[in-house]
Design a protein around this motif. Sequence first.
Motif, PDB file in Angstrom:
ATOM      1  N   GLY A 149      18.759 -62.882   0.160  1.00  0.00           N
ATOM      2  CA  GLY A 149      18.572 -61.437   0.318  1.00  0.00           C
ATOM      3  C   GLY A 149      17.199 -60.998   0.775  1.00  0.00           C
ATOM      4  O   GLY A 149      16.884 -59.811   0.729  1.00  0.00           O
ATOM      5  N   LYS A 150      16.357 -61.940   1.221  1.00  0.00           N
ATOM      6  CA  LYS A 150      15.024 -61.580   1.702  1.00  0.00           C
ATOM      7  C   LYS A 150      14.706 -62.297   3.008  1.00  0.00           C
ATOM      8  O   LYS A 150      15.259 -63.366   3.290  1.00  0.00           O
ATOM      9  CB  LYS A 150      13.942 -61.947   0.677  1.00  0.00           C
ATOM     10  N   GLU A 151      13.779 -61.711   3.755  1.00  0.00           N
ATOM     11  CA  GLU A 151      13.274 -62.306   4.986  1.00  0.00           C
ATOM     12  C   GLU A 151      11.900 -62.910   4.675  1.00  0.00           C
ATOM     13  O   GLU A 151      11.025 -62.217   4.168  1.00  0.00           O
ATOM     14  CB  GLU A 151      13.155 -61.207   6.050  1.00  0.00           C
ATOM     15  N   PHE A 152      11.735 -64.205   4.969  1.00  0.00           N
ATOM     16  CA  PHE A 152      10.486 -64.928   4.682  1.00  0.00           C
ATOM     17  C   PHE A 152       9.836 -65.363   5.985  1.00  0.00           C
ATOM     18  O   PHE A 152      10.511 -65.893   6.868  1.00  0.00           O
ATOM     19  CB  PHE A 152      10.769 -66.157   3.815  1.00  0.00           C
ATOM     20  N   PHE A 153       8.498 -65.179   6.090  1.00  0.00           N
ATOM     21  CA  PHE A 153       7.789 -65.543   7.318  1.00  0.00           C
ATOM     22  C   PHE A 153       6.334 -65.856   7.007  1.00  0.00           C
ATOM     23  O   PHE A 153       5.808 -65.485   5.956  1.00  0.00           O
ATOM     24  CB  PHE A 153       7.890 -64.437   8.370  1.00  0.00           C
ATOM     25  N   PHE A 154       5.699 -66.563   7.937  1.00  0.00           N
ATOM     26  CA  PHE A 154       4.302 -66.976   7.788  1.00  0.00           C
ATOM     27  C   PHE A 154       3.447 -66.204   8.782  1.00  0.00           C
ATOM     28  O   PHE A 154       3.760 -66.163   9.971  1.00  0.00           O
ATOM     29  CB  PHE A 154       4.190 -68.485   8.044  1.00  0.00           C
ATOM     30  N   VAL A 155       2.404 -65.574   8.272  1.00  0.00           N
ATOM     31  CA  VAL A 155       1.486 -64.786   9.109  1.00  0.00           C
ATOM     32  C   VAL A 155       0.045 -65.133   8.719  1.00  0.00           C
ATOM     33  O   VAL A 155      -0.176 -65.981   7.866  1.00  0.00           O
ATOM     34  CB  VAL A 155       1.739 -63.272   8.946  1.00  0.00           C
ATOM     35  N   GLY A 156      -0.898 -64.452   9.309  1.00  0.00           N
ATOM     36  CA  GLY A 156      -2.305 -64.725   9.075  1.00  0.00           C
ATOM     37  C   GLY A 156      -2.754 -64.601   7.637  1.00  0.00           C
ATOM     38  O   GLY A 156      -3.755 -65.184   7.256  1.00  0.00           O
TER      39      GLY A 156
END
Length: 164
Positions: A45-52
């Motif tokens: 149920g969540k969107e996971f991503f890698f950023v700065g």
Amino acid sequence: MDEDGTYPVKLYIYDLSRGMARQLSPLMLGKQLDGIWHTAVVVHGKEFFFVGEGINSCPPGGTPLGEPDSVVDMGFTEVSAELFMEYLTSLAESTYGADKYKLFEHNCNTFSSEVAQFLTGKKIPSYITDLPSEVLSTPFGQALRPLLDSIVINPGGSNITGQR
């Protein structure tokens, strides 16, 4: 969760150039690029991503990027939400901390591919992960590299470890 105790895993794909890469890449790079890709893994149920600033999450489609340009069904996982959060915390403390982001070598797509492989045994499509080397293989890409290396992509969301 499905009846068989598994959870669906999706890859959200965004074109950060909003179509400009498709139009301008032949002119600037001498080759056609279909987009400048940002990806995220959607599970539990969540969107996971890698950023700065590290690993972030938000409701699916909840970044300022809006709805994804495309969604790839990566299959299913048996990994529970609790185990997945432990895995993400360990990644945030090691290979995906805020100081580890590099636009070409270690970015959102590297993260999405590693996480998708952990969850489903499958990597994300190679046309996404091969994009940096395609850009850098051109004279214009090499000339722009110092500028591009200084860019940090951050579409929003909440840092999963609470660190900023």
